[in-house]
Design an enzyme around this catalytic site. Structure first.
Site, PDB file in Angstrom:
ATOM      1  N   GLU A 190      38.747  44.708  41.613  1.00 49.35           N
ATOM      2  CA  GLU A 190      39.605  45.158  40.748  1.00 49.35           C
ATOM      3  C   GLU A 190      39.061  46.655  39.706  1.00 49.35           C
ATOM      4  O   GLU A 190      40.483  47.095  39.382  1.00 49.35           O
ATOM      5  CB  GLU A 190      39.450  44.260  39.546  1.00 49.35           C
ATOM      6  CG  GLU A 190      40.311  43.060  39.667  1.00 49.35           C
ATOM      7  CD  GLU A 190      40.452  41.672  38.910  1.00 49.35           C
ATOM      8  OE1 GLU A 190      41.144  41.733  38.173  1.00 49.35           O
ATOM      9  OE2 GLU A 190      40.425  40.688  39.092  1.00 49.35           O
ATOM     10  N   ASP A 222      37.676  39.629  40.123  1.00 49.33           N
ATOM     11  CA  ASP A 222      36.944  38.561  38.354  1.00 49.33           C
ATOM     12  C   ASP A 222      37.375  36.765  39.426  1.00 49.33           C
ATOM     13  O   ASP A 222      37.799  36.359  39.893  1.00 49.33           O
ATOM     14  CB  ASP A 222      38.045  38.466  37.649  1.00 49.33           C
ATOM     15  CG  ASP A 222      37.975  39.731  36.809  1.00 49.33           C
ATOM     16  OD1 ASP A 222      36.887  40.890  37.435  1.00 49.33           O
ATOM     17  OD2 ASP A 222      38.424  40.141  36.217  1.00 49.33           O
ATOM     18  N   ASP A 230      37.677  34.156  38.033  1.00 50.71           N
ATOM     19  CA  ASP A 230      38.608  33.375  36.939  1.00 50.71           C
ATOM     20  C   ASP A 230      39.990  33.178  38.902  1.00 50.71           C
ATOM     21  O   ASP A 230      39.847  33.471  39.262  1.00 50.71           O
ATOM     22  CB  ASP A 230      39.663  33.713  36.483  1.00 50.71           C
ATOM     23  CG  ASP A 230      40.577  34.960  35.914  1.00 50.71           C
ATOM     24  OD1 ASP A 230      40.095  35.572  37.102  1.00 50.71           O
ATOM     25  OD2 ASP A 230      40.008  35.507  34.681  1.00 50.71           O
ATOM     26  N   GLU A 246      43.242  34.456  37.754  1.00 49.30           N
ATOM     27  CA  GLU A 246      44.126  35.285  38.124  1.00 49.30           C
ATOM     28  C   GLU A 246      42.798  36.067  39.146  1.00 49.30           C
ATOM     29  O   GLU A 246      43.291  36.529  40.380  1.00 49.30           O
ATOM     30  CB  GLU A 246      44.325  36.333  36.581  1.00 49.30           C
ATOM     31  CG  GLU A 246      45.043  37.267  36.804  1.00 49.30           C
ATOM     32  CD  GLU A 246      45.508  37.641  35.213  1.00 49.30           C
ATOM     33  OE1 GLU A 246      46.499  38.806  35.196  1.00 49.30           O
ATOM     34  OE2 GLU A 246      44.377  37.344  34.586  1.00 49.30           O
ATOM     35  N   TYR A 294      30.769  36.706  32.056  1.00 48.59           N
ATOM     36  CA  TYR A 294      32.065  36.781  32.202  1.00 48.59           C
ATOM     37  C   TYR A 294      32.648  36.801  30.776  1.00 48.59           C
ATOM     38  O   TYR A 294      31.838  35.298  30.316  1.00 48.59           O
ATOM     39  CB  TYR A 294      32.394  35.913  33.324  1.00 48.59           C
ATOM     40  CG  TYR A 294      33.754  36.244  33.541  1.00 48.59           C
ATOM     41  CD1 TYR A 294      34.680  38.072  34.067  1.00 48.59           C
ATOM     42  CD2 TYR A 294      35.136  35.026  33.942  1.00 48.59           C
ATOM     43  CE1 TYR A 294      35.823  38.019  34.460  1.00 48.59           C
ATOM     44  CE2 TYR A 294      36.153  35.331  34.265  1.00 48.59           C
ATOM     45  CZ  TYR A 294      36.681  36.659  34.407  1.00 48.59           C
ATOM     46  OH  TYR A 294      37.988  37.055  34.210  1.00 48.59           O
ATOM     47  N   ARG A 321      35.739  34.858  30.144  1.00 45.09           N
ATOM     48  CA  ARG A 321      36.588  34.877  30.300  1.00 45.09           C
ATOM     49  C   ARG A 321      36.395  32.830  30.616  1.00 45.09           C
ATOM     50  O   ARG A 321      35.871  32.759  31.254  1.00 45.09           O
ATOM     51  CB  ARG A 321      37.667  34.985  31.122  1.00 45.09           C
ATOM     52  CG  ARG A 321      38.522  36.066  30.599  1.00 45.09           C
ATOM     53  CD  ARG A 321      39.370  36.563  31.631  1.00 45.09           C
ATOM     54  NE  ARG A 321      40.775  37.618  30.978  1.00 45.09           N
ATOM     55  CZ  ARG A 321      40.475  38.944  31.873  1.00 45.09           C
ATOM     56  NH1 ARG A 321      39.442  39.168  31.873  1.00 45.09           N
ATOM     57  NH2 ARG A 321      41.294  40.369  31.049  1.00 45.09           N
ATOM     58  N   HIS A 347      31.947  28.312  34.559  1.00 47.97           N
ATOM     59  CA  HIS A 347      31.350  29.545  33.981  1.00 47.97           C
ATOM     60  C   HIS A 347      30.347  29.162  32.919  1.00 47.97           C
ATOM     61  O   HIS A 347      30.066  27.317  32.794  1.00 47.97           O
ATOM     62  CB  HIS A 347      32.041  30.266  33.495  1.00 47.97           C
ATOM     63  CG  HIS A 347      33.193  30.457  34.087  1.00 47.97           C
ATOM     64  ND1 HIS A 347      34.681  31.400  33.920  1.00 47.97           N
ATOM     65  CD2 HIS A 347      33.387  30.524  35.728  1.00 47.97           C
ATOM     66  CE1 HIS A 347      35.498  31.851  34.581  1.00 47.97           C
ATOM     67  NE2 HIS A 347      35.192  31.505  35.358  1.00 47.97           N
TER      68      HIS A 347
END
Length: 764
Positions: A9, A82, A84, A86, A304, A306, A351
């Site tokens: 990203e 990423d 997750d 999203e 990470y 999140r 995670h």
């Protein structure tokens, strides 16, 4: 051309990965989202199984063109966005776009997931790719579609019933309700008086104060001494009495370390300890995760950011325990590793907690390579991760009862005997009170006689609940299950940007506009701003991600009720919201009652006899203050009304001073005292208007398109007519801070381009 193409990203992560994967891989960045719902009605079609219409994100078009060109030459494509929901959705959008291109229909990309940007994690992820998870994509798309349907159906209703430019959101509205309800509690709170009685004494040179806990054989509750008279009676009865120790109780107490950081707890601690907003915290954490050059090339410094998990990998625990044993001291190392379990039922992904990628990369070692924000946040994450595996802190606590006449006073003291994890990190708290037991006492024994230095009473009043800080709001959102940790920063940013709330002394205060919107939503759409309803919807999204539910039935169930409510509220009269009677007669006409009304800029006081009587004043002004202000000179010298040739006068209305025609209401000509300054720079969004200088309702300058409301583009910093050399956005802005001096900054957050113009002023 490299045989393998890997897409991430951000460009900073691309640089870090290039070092690990070598020349066999070409690594390109999508610069965030590549596709989104079309920004108009019909993007989600409930009549057609909630089909969604997408369009390319224009600012990232050139990056997408580069990806398409490289994909045509590559033998293998890896999507490493990423880890997750999203990120999964961005990978899916990339896949769909690439498959629609000529020559790429048979492309079969592989999904690569890693939770830390280290060589070991990256190489292992590339060696074991997986298929795209359709359930994760469905969950993210459902969330996006729900937010779209709420925004595009509820916001226009707010425009009709209150004023243009307002917005409502599926998650932001319950958060606003939370802030408004707390403010209402504070307004309705009635302070209650109560008293406490205290004894000042000493032994040797150590002074201490004890509190009366029992009187005449009865335990005292909070309001048992309600006023000064009763307090004085007790003090008088105790006057001249002897004091002696009746009971000494000693205990040993231990305190365990807090779990390593989740997204939520990191945001809370960054607000408390570092005074960083949630948005600033997440942006800084993203930089630490993606990679920073620490002298030997870029390396990801944290895992990470999140995550809902508090667990640590076995490798991380071994490394942290080794560091404690060899660098801090074996006495600080517990006999067995500490294991933490995630409390939340709604933890999204498996995670790890947020931790440093290597505990041996100490904050002091990397400090020269980090910005001030990066260092402070990394230091806090590092300390918390180390402390969570350290031995408990130990204390000796002593409680002493002292008899004076018919009263018993108690004093509690505490002495730390072993610092344990507190030698590295101590967790912050919200709205803490002084701990009465956090003090050292002299050595006291049963039967000891003590001097009575003073017996006195102390007046107290109960306090209303405190307003939410960013930290306590995040904590409350998590407890109620509103949103998810990865969305908290955007929820808070939206509330501030919409001017629904303002920060005063680091506490959220709802604006008049925020209260009006909340009142409307709670009265007419109570179900959709209900905390439990919002939490249940989040649980359903989790079930979709876990493959336990299908997304279309969830959408159908929501839309059926929501659409019915929207249609039922179309005929709500606008006046229903705009009148709150005051017990005050209009000082101008003396015939009508005054009301609190809601206008474009919030609340104001006006005569209920409008338009026959046009009396208005600021909601914070008294009638006397408004009358005094009205006596000031009003004639505008040398100018006549351009509409009717009447005299122009300075007037003072609900929004402050302005110029108007003296022939009002026959002539309604008005103009602001100062015309907005035109920067002469074309709006980069619509290319139809120019950016002009405006003031927010709180006096802060910003720059927005003069075609508003047709175009809503706005920036806080002064714009300059130079394209961004990194992402080609048509303008840059000038930003000045004490820490970084004056810089050219790209207003596109996902770009991150900065160029220093002037260094910061030297510290005194």
């Amino acid at each position: 051309m490299a045989k393998n193409l890997l897409i991430v990203e951000s460009p900073s992560k691309a640089k870090t990965l290039k070092k690990y994967l070598g020349s066999d891989f070409e690594i390109l960045a999508s610069y965030g989202h590549v596709r989104d719902l079309v920004p108009k009605s019909g993007a989600v079609d409930p009549e057609n199984d909630f089909a969604m219409k997408y369009q390319l994100v224009s600012r990232n078009a050139k990056h997408l063109d580069a990806i398409v060109a490289a994909a045509k030459e590559a033998d293998a494509l890896y999507l490493a966005t990423d880890p997750d929901r999203e990120g999964e959705a961005i990978s899916w959008h990339l896949q769909e776009i690439l498959k629609s291109k000529r020559g790429l229909k048979n492309l079969h990309p592989k999904r690569v997931v890693f939770h830390e940007v280290t060589k070991k994690a990256v190489l292992e992820a590339v060696a074991h790719p997986r298929e795209l998870s359709q359930t994760l994509v469905d969950a993210q798309q459902t969330r996006r579609a729900l937010d779209y349907l709420v925004g595009f159906n509820l916001s226009p209703l707010l425009w009709k019933k209150i004023r243009r430019g307002l917005s409502a959101g599926r998650v932001q509205s319950p958060a606003l309700r939370m802030i408004c309800e707390r403010e209402q509690e504070i307004r309705e709170f009635t302070a209650q008086e109560y008293w406490t009685v205290h004894l000042d004494s000493h032994k040797a040179r150590t002074k201490f104060t004890a509190k009366l806990t029992h009187w005449q054989g009865q335990k005292l509750e909070q309001f048992d001494i309600p006023d000064e008279a009763q307090q004085q009676e007790i003090v008088n009865a105790l006057d001249g009495q002897q004091a002696h120790v009746s009971k000494v109780e000693k205990k040993k107490r231990s305190r365990n370390p807090a779990a390593p950081f989740t997204t939520s707890t990191m945001q809370q601690e960054a607000v408390r300890k570092l005074s960083m907003t949630t948005d600033r915290t997440m942006r800084t954490a993203q930089q630490l995760y993606e990679g920073v050059d620490v002298g030997q090339g870029a390396v990801g410094l944290i895992t990470y950011m999140r995550t809902d998990s508090v667990s640590l990998s076995d490798d991380a625990v071994v490394e942290i325990r080794h560091y404690i044993d060899h660098k801090i001291g074996s006495e600080y190392l517990p006999s067995a590793p500490k294991i933490y379990k995630t409390k939340s039922k709604n933890a999204q992904e498996a995670h790890e907690a947020i931790r440093p990628t290597s505990v041996y990369r100490t904050p002091e070692e990397v400090k020269p390579f980090l910005t001030a924000d990066q260092f402070r946040l990394y230091q806090m994450i590092w300390q918390r991760a180390v402390a969570c595996q350290m031995a408990p802190a130990r204390f000796d606590t002593t409680s002493v009862d002292i008899v004076v006449g018919k009263g018993i006073f108690r004093v509690t003291g505490q002495v730390q005997t072993f610092a344990g994890f507190l030698s590295v990190y101590e967790e912050g708290v919200d709205d803490s009170e002084d701990e009465e037991n956090a003090k050292k006492l002299p050595e006291l024994h049963e039967g000891d006689n003590l001097p009575v230095d003073r017996i006195f009473g102390e007046q107290h009043f109960t306090q209303p609940p405190p307003r939410y800080s960013e930290a306590s709001l995040v904590k409350a959102l998590e407890e109620y299950g509103i949103g998810r940790p990865s969305t908290y920063a955007s929820i808070i940013s939206t509330l501030k940007e919409r001017e629904y709330v303002t920060l005063e002394q680091k506490r959220f205060l709802p604006t008049d506009t925020g209260e009006v919107v909340n009142k409307f939503l709670t009265e007419h759409f109570g179900q959709y701003v209900d905390y439990n309803f919002t939490a249940r919807l989040e649980n359903q999204l989790d079930d979709i991600a876990g493959g336990k539910r299908e997304w279309k039935p969830v959408m159908q169930q929501f839309w059926k009720g929501f659409d019915k409510e929207i249609k039922a509220k179309e005929d709500i009269p606008r006046a229903e919201l705009t009148a709150e009677n005051l017990d005050e007669i209009c000082p101008k006409c003396s015939a009508h009652q005054l009301q609190i009304k809601f206008g474009k800029r919030g609340r104001f006081i006006a005569c209920s006899g409008y338009p026959e009587c046009d009396y208005t004043r600021n909601v914070n002004e008294t009638a006397e203050e408004a009358a005094k202000a009205a006596e000031e000179p009003t004639v505008v010298e040398g100018r006549n009304c351009p509409k009717c040739e009447g005299q122009l006068v300075y007037k003072r209305g609900r929004y402050g001073k302005f110029i108007g025609c003296a022939n009002y209401p026959k002539c309604k000509y008005i103009e602001p005292l100062e015309k907005p300054k035109d920067t002469g720079i074309e709006c980069p969004k619509c290319h139809k208007g120019n950016l002009i200088e405006r003031k927010s309702r709180y006096g802060k300058l910003f720059y927005s398109c003069n075609t508003y409301p047709d175009c809503d583009y706005a920036v806080w910093n002064p714009p300059i007519n130079e394209p961004c050399p990194q992402c080609s956005w048509p303008i840059l802005t000038i930003k000045t801070t004490k820490r970084r001096g004056t810089e050219k900054v790209c207003p596109q957050k996902e770009c991150g381009y900065t160029e220093q113009i002037e260094p910061p002023a030297p510290k005194e």
